[in-house]
Structure formats: C-alpha cells, structure tokens
Scaffold this motif. Structure first.
Motif, PDB file in Angstrom:
ATOM      1  N   ASN A 184     -20.044 -24.163 -11.075  1.00  0.00           N
ATOM      2  CA  ASN A 184     -20.661 -22.836 -11.072  1.00  0.00           C
ATOM      3  C   ASN A 184     -21.365 -22.489  -9.763  1.00  0.00           C
ATOM      4  OD1 ASN A 184     -22.436 -24.892 -11.654  1.00  0.00           O
ATOM      5  ND2 ASN A 184     -23.727 -23.687 -13.047  1.00  0.00           N
ATOM      6  N   LEU A 185     -21.098 -23.247  -8.690  1.00  0.00           N
ATOM      7  CA  LEU A 185     -21.645 -22.883  -7.384  1.00  0.00           C
ATOM      8  C   LEU A 185     -21.014 -21.555  -6.946  1.00  0.00           C
ATOM      9  CD1 LEU A 185     -23.479 -24.124  -5.070  1.00  0.00           C
ATOM     10  CD2 LEU A 185     -21.328 -24.761  -3.968  1.00  0.00           C
ATOM     11  N   PRO A 186     -21.819 -20.563  -6.488  1.00  0.00           N
ATOM     12  CA  PRO A 186     -21.255 -19.273  -6.091  1.00  0.00           C
ATOM     13  C   PRO A 186     -20.125 -19.376  -5.074  1.00  0.00           C
ATOM     14  CG  PRO A 186     -23.635 -19.112  -6.244  1.00  0.00           C
ATOM     15  CD  PRO A 186     -23.298 -20.559  -6.438  1.00  0.00           C
ATOM     16  N   ALA A 187     -20.194 -20.373  -4.183  1.00  0.00           N
ATOM     17  CA  ALA A 187     -19.151 -20.529  -3.177  1.00  0.00           C
ATOM     18  C   ALA A 187     -17.780 -20.767  -3.806  1.00  0.00           C
ATOM     19  CB  ALA A 187     -19.489 -21.693  -2.250  1.00  0.00           C
ATOM     20  N   ARG A 188     -17.747 -21.306  -5.011  1.00  0.00           N
ATOM     21  CA  ARG A 188     -16.474 -21.665  -5.634  1.00  0.00           C
ATOM     22  C   ARG A 188     -15.568 -20.443  -5.804  1.00  0.00           C
ATOM     23  NH1 ARG A 188     -15.071 -26.141  -8.880  1.00  0.00           N
ATOM     24  NH2 ARG A 188     -13.135 -25.785 -10.018  1.00  0.00           N
ATOM     25  N   LEU A 217     -19.040 -32.762  -1.661  1.00  0.00           N
ATOM     26  CA  LEU A 217     -20.125 -32.135  -0.910  1.00  0.00           C
ATOM     27  C   LEU A 217     -21.423 -32.213  -1.701  1.00  0.00           C
ATOM     28  CD1 LEU A 217     -20.853 -30.577   1.683  1.00  0.00           C
ATOM     29  CD2 LEU A 217     -20.359 -28.465   0.427  1.00  0.00           C
ATOM     30  N   GLU A 218     -22.431 -32.839  -1.097  1.00  0.00           N
ATOM     31  CA  GLU A 218     -23.758 -32.965  -1.714  1.00  0.00           C
ATOM     32  C   GLU A 218     -24.721 -32.048  -0.966  1.00  0.00           C
ATOM     33  OE1 GLU A 218     -25.892 -33.990  -4.618  1.00  0.00           O
ATOM     34  OE2 GLU A 218     -24.554 -35.716  -4.298  1.00  0.00           O
ATOM     35  N   LEU A 219     -25.289 -31.067  -1.673  1.00  0.00           N
ATOM     36  CA  LEU A 219     -26.234 -30.140  -1.068  1.00  0.00           C
ATOM     37  C   LEU A 219     -27.632 -30.741  -1.118  1.00  0.00           C
ATOM     38  CD1 LEU A 219     -24.918 -26.783  -2.595  1.00  0.00           C
ATOM     39  CD2 LEU A 219     -24.360 -27.814  -0.385  1.00  0.00           C
ATOM     40  N   VAL A 220     -28.268 -30.818   0.041  1.00  0.00           N
ATOM     41  CA  VAL A 220     -29.567 -31.488   0.165  1.00  0.00           C
ATOM     42  C   VAL A 220     -30.590 -30.504   0.709  1.00  0.00           C
ATOM     43  CG1 VAL A 220     -30.806 -33.418   1.241  1.00  0.00           C
ATOM     44  CG2 VAL A 220     -28.397 -33.683   0.592  1.00  0.00           C
ATOM     45  N   VAL A 241     -40.490 -25.367   0.588  1.00  0.00           N
ATOM     46  CA  VAL A 241     -39.964 -24.475  -0.440  1.00  0.00           C
ATOM     47  C   VAL A 241     -39.322 -23.270   0.228  1.00  0.00           C
ATOM     48  CG1 VAL A 241     -40.535 -23.031  -2.434  1.00  0.00           C
ATOM     49  CG2 VAL A 241     -41.731 -25.205  -2.080  1.00  0.00           C
ATOM     50  N   SER A 242     -38.050 -23.032  -0.058  1.00  0.00           N
ATOM     51  CA  SER A 242     -37.346 -21.884   0.504  1.00  0.00           C
ATOM     52  C   SER A 242     -37.844 -20.599  -0.138  1.00  0.00           C
ATOM     53  CB  SER A 242     -35.835 -22.021   0.279  1.00  0.00           C
ATOM     54  OG  SER A 242     -35.160 -20.859   0.699  1.00  0.00           O
ATOM     55  N   LYS A 243     -38.129 -19.605   0.692  1.00  0.00           N
ATOM     56  CA  LYS A 243     -38.612 -18.315   0.199  1.00  0.00           C
ATOM     57  C   LYS A 243     -37.525 -17.248   0.204  1.00  0.00           C
ATOM     58  CE  LYS A 243     -43.266 -19.286   1.985  1.00  0.00           C
ATOM     59  NZ  LYS A 243     -44.345 -18.865   2.921  1.00  0.00           N
ATOM     60  N   THR A 244     -36.325 -17.604   0.671  1.00  0.00           N
ATOM     61  CA  THR A 244     -35.277 -16.601   0.839  1.00  0.00           C
ATOM     62  C   THR A 244     -34.058 -16.840  -0.055  1.00  0.00           C
ATOM     63  OG1 THR A 244     -34.511 -17.887   2.741  1.00  0.00           O
ATOM     64  CG2 THR A 244     -35.911 -15.999   3.203  1.00  0.00           C
ATOM     65  N   THR A 245     -34.050 -17.942  -0.771  1.00  0.00           N
ATOM     66  CA  THR A 245     -32.999 -18.231  -1.746  1.00  0.00           C
ATOM     67  C   THR A 245     -33.674 -18.506  -3.081  1.00  0.00           C
ATOM     68  OG1 THR A 245     -31.544 -19.158  -0.048  1.00  0.00           O
ATOM     69  CG2 THR A 245     -31.050 -19.728  -2.331  1.00  0.00           C
ATOM     70  N   SER A 246     -33.080 -18.022  -4.161  1.00  0.00           N
ATOM     71  CA  SER A 246     -33.745 -18.116  -5.462  1.00  0.00           C
ATOM     72  C   SER A 246     -34.057 -19.564  -5.831  1.00  0.00           C
ATOM     73  CB  SER A 246     -32.871 -17.492  -6.541  1.00  0.00           C
ATOM     74  OG  SER A 246     -31.778 -18.322  -6.860  1.00  0.00           O
ATOM     75  N   ALA A 247     -35.214 -19.738  -6.452  1.00  0.00           N
ATOM     76  CA  ALA A 247     -35.625 -21.071  -6.880  1.00  0.00           C
ATOM     77  C   ALA A 247     -34.629 -21.651  -7.879  1.00  0.00           C
ATOM     78  CB  ALA A 247     -37.027 -21.014  -7.496  1.00  0.00           C
ATOM     79  N   GLY A 248     -34.012 -20.782  -8.693  1.00  0.00           N
ATOM     80  CA  GLY A 248     -33.034 -21.256  -9.665  1.00  0.00           C
ATOM     81  C   GLY A 248     -31.811 -21.853  -8.997  1.00  0.00           C
ATOM     82  N   ILE A 296     -31.662 -23.137  -5.938  1.00  0.00           N
ATOM     83  CA  ILE A 296     -32.072 -24.390  -5.283  1.00  0.00           C
ATOM     84  C   ILE A 296     -32.188 -25.510  -6.310  1.00  0.00           C
ATOM     85  CG2 ILE A 296     -33.893 -25.522  -3.971  1.00  0.00           C
ATOM     86  CD1 ILE A 296     -32.366 -23.518  -2.321  1.00  0.00           C
ATOM     87  N   ALA A 297     -32.835 -25.216  -7.433  1.00  0.00           N
ATOM     88  CA  ALA A 297     -33.049 -26.250  -8.450  1.00  0.00           C
ATOM     89  C   ALA A 297     -31.735 -26.728  -9.059  1.00  0.00           C
ATOM     90  CB  ALA A 297     -33.973 -25.713  -9.546  1.00  0.00           C
ATOM     91  N   GLU A 298     -30.759 -25.817  -9.208  1.00  0.00           N
ATOM     92  CA  GLU A 298     -29.508 -26.175  -9.871  1.00  0.00           C
ATOM     93  C   GLU A 298     -28.552 -26.939  -8.973  1.00  0.00           C
ATOM     94  OE1 GLU A 298     -25.972 -24.105 -12.565  1.00  0.00           O
ATOM     95  OE2 GLU A 298     -27.550 -22.858 -11.665  1.00  0.00           O
ATOM     96  N   PHE A 299     -28.538 -26.596  -7.686  1.00  0.00           N
ATOM     97  CA  PHE A 299     -27.470 -27.117  -6.829  1.00  0.00           C
ATOM     98  C   PHE A 299     -27.939 -28.053  -5.717  1.00  0.00           C
ATOM     99  CE2 PHE A 299     -25.821 -22.943  -8.304  1.00  0.00           C
ATOM    100  CZ  PHE A 299     -24.795 -23.431  -9.099  1.00  0.00           C
ATOM    101  N   TYR A 300     -29.226 -28.091  -5.413  1.00  0.00           N
ATOM    102  CA  TYR A 300     -29.718 -28.889  -4.298  1.00  0.00           C
ATOM    103  C   TYR A 300     -30.544 -30.060  -4.792  1.00  0.00           C
ATOM    104  CZ  TYR A 300     -28.219 -25.547  -0.749  1.00  0.00           C
ATOM    105  OH  TYR A 300     -27.458 -24.763   0.080  1.00  0.00           O
ATOM    106  N   ARG A 301     -30.379 -31.188  -4.119  1.00  0.00           N
ATOM    107  CA  ARG A 301     -31.198 -32.361  -4.402  1.00  0.00           C
ATOM    108  C   ARG A 301     -32.187 -32.560  -3.259  1.00  0.00           C
ATOM    109  NH1 ARG A 301     -27.425 -37.326  -5.265  1.00  0.00           N
ATOM    110  NH2 ARG A 301     -29.379 -38.288  -5.962  1.00  0.00           N
ATOM    111  N   PRO A 302     -33.447 -32.843  -3.554  1.00  0.00           N
ATOM    112  CA  PRO A 302     -34.404 -33.104  -2.477  1.00  0.00           C
ATOM    113  C   PRO A 302     -34.062 -34.395  -1.753  1.00  0.00           C
ATOM    114  CG  PRO A 302     -35.406 -33.571  -4.604  1.00  0.00           C
ATOM    115  CD  PRO A 302     -34.082 -32.937  -4.892  1.00  0.00           C
TER     116      PRO A 302
END
Length: 298
Positions: free
Chosen positions: A8-12, A67-70, A76-83, A85-91
């Motif tokens: 469900n990544l938008p890029a897909r 591809l692992e999104l890190v 904290v990103s202020k320009t991309t939705s927190a949802g 980031i939380a769903e697709f990115y790992r700290p």
C-alpha cells in the motif's frame, strides 16, 4: 526482476502505471533468491515523491530489490503525514543492528545552514559511520553528498550567490569507470542547490567523475568509503524543476530546461536515460561485490 515494496505504499500505484514490475511480500517469499537489501534514508520534505523517484530507478534494474525506508530517530518530519511515516518508515535505531547491501542518503533543505546547526547532524554522522560497518555500498545525493564528504574528509561546502537551478551539461571525465558505464561524453543533469563543493577542496583519494564548468562537480567516487556522492539530481521527474520554480515564486528560471528558456513551454526530459544508467551501474556493482551471506557484511 522487480522491486519489493509495501503493498500500500503510494509509490506502488505510480510505478505499476509506468510498467515497473513491483512485487509484494507474498510473491517475494515464493522466489528462492536473496534480494539485495537497499536502505533509503529519505531526508527530503516531500518523502512520497522522493521515494517514488528512487524506487523507479531501482526497480528498473534486472535484480530483485528489497527497499527499506528509514527515517531519523530523533527528528520529526513536518511536511509528510505522521501516518505515512509511521506506516512505511523505520527509525534508524530499529535498523542499526541490521545489514544492508546498500544505503542511499538523499538531500535535505538545510544546505544554507552550517552542519552543526542542523538538529540531526549528530545522528546523521552516526549513520555515516554505521554505513562503513553494516552496509556494503553508500550512495549519497545533493546535501547528503556534501554532508558525507564533510564527515569523512572534512570537505567544506560554499554558499552560492544565486541558486544553481536548471539542467546543465556535465563532462564525463572517467568513461572507464564502472559507475559511468554506457554514458555519453556529455551528460545533462538537473541541478537545484544553494551551495557547492569545489574541486580544489577534494582530497586526492576522491575522484571527480562528472563535472561542469558552470556548476562544478556533480559525481565523485570515494573508494575509501565504498561510496559515490552525487551533488545533483538524476532521479528528478520531468516536472520537478518546474514545480520548484513555481513554488519559489518564479524568481529564478531554471537554465537549459524549458525550450527556448520559456517557462510557458513544457520542459523535455533529457536526463532520464542517464539516471537509469547511474542507478543501474550502482546496483550492478553492489551485486557483483556484496557477499551472498548478509552476515558477512562487516
């Protein structure tokens, strides 16, 4: 072979519409093959656009890419939705014990600041050091490239009097380099930055591969750190520079970009092939040199 990203990544949807082969988790598990693990540290404000651009180029190679999104742990990103980031990115703190065949570090909109003023500078330096132990190859872009050279070699960046903005011809100075395999003598490259790294500041161990008399070095090879550093943007879409031009209030017309330098005309993409070649060459070099056993990366 395809690129492996979250279903469900938008890029897909974008990549599938472009006929880039995308593989889900279930399909990937059925293949008896070790994919290349590539981590993307995405520092750009519009993360969805950037992850799509990078995934497009990685997905065009003949190898299976995971591809692992890190993201940074302490920022904290202020320009991309927190949802998103939380769903697709790992700290970073959650992946720092893992091994990767490659790490890509993007640019960031902080190039007018001193490195020490960037709130995540210390963590980024930790990531660069980590790339030398648990990542086989490193590929940095724009400010990320300047930051890497500052960290590894103490190379300064210099502020420009005006933004370097447009598509500039670059001389291929190393046609025998594996990174430039198949490229022409002149390579058009999108440029968008307020600062630069100068040739004279580079150490002898860092070799300039692509270079422009108008905007300076573009791509350099840093073999001591198993890295290439690109100061410009072969990953850009056709309209990325146009979007930046409109966003910035139409103050600086991108040079050599619009037909007849007329912003009313639709720009033509003259660099797409070279973006695919560079990323394809990088992936090929990663594949040829990385150990089959990920645990052997150290």
């Amino acid at each position: 072979m395809p690129i492996r990203i979250a279903d469900n990544l938008p890029a897909r949807r974008t990549l599938e519409a472009e006929s880039v082969i995308v593989m889900g988790e279930t399909e990937a598990a059925r293949q008896d093959i070790r994919p290349l693990r590539i981590a993307l540290l995405n520092l750009m404000p519009d993360k969805i656009t950037t992850e799509t651009q990078i995934a497009r180029l990685l997905g065009a190679t003949p190898l299976q890419i995971e591809l692992e999104l890190v993201r940074l742990s302490g920022h904290v990103s202020k320009t991309t939705s927190a949802g998103h980031i939380a769903e697709f990115y790992r700290p970073f703190r959650d992946v720092r014990a893992e091994r990767f065949d490659g790490l890509i570090v993007t640019g960031a909109p902080v190039e007018t600041m001193d490195y020490g003023e960037v709130t995540y500078w210390d963590e980024l330096r930790q990531i660069f050091d980590w790339s030398q132990t648990l990542c086989h190859r490193l590929f940095t872009i724009c400010w990320g490239a300047m930051a890497a050279l500052a960290h590894f070699h103490g190379v300064p960046k210099h502020a420009l009097g005006a933004k370097a903005h447009g598509v500039f011809p670059h001389l291929n100075r190393a046609p025998a380099s594996p990174w430039l395999r198949g490229m022409s003598d002149i390579v058009p490259v999108p440029v968008s930055r307020w600062s630069e790294v100068r040739r004279d500041d580079l150490p002898e161990t860092v070799k300039v591969l692509l270079d422009s008399d108008e905007v300076g070095p573009c791509l350099v090879d840093d073999p001591a750190h198993r890295a290439i550093h690109m100061f410009n943007h072969l990953e850009y879409d056709t309209l990325t520079l146009d979007t930046e031009y409109r966003r910035d209030g139409e103050r600086i017309v991108p040079r050599h970009y619009y037909p007849d330098d007329d912003p009313a005309q639709l720009p033509r993409n003259t660099w797409r092939t070279y973006g695919h070649q560079l990323f394809g060459n990088w992936i090929n070099e990663v594949y040829q040199t990385t150990p089959f056993d990920l645990n052997a990366i150290a």
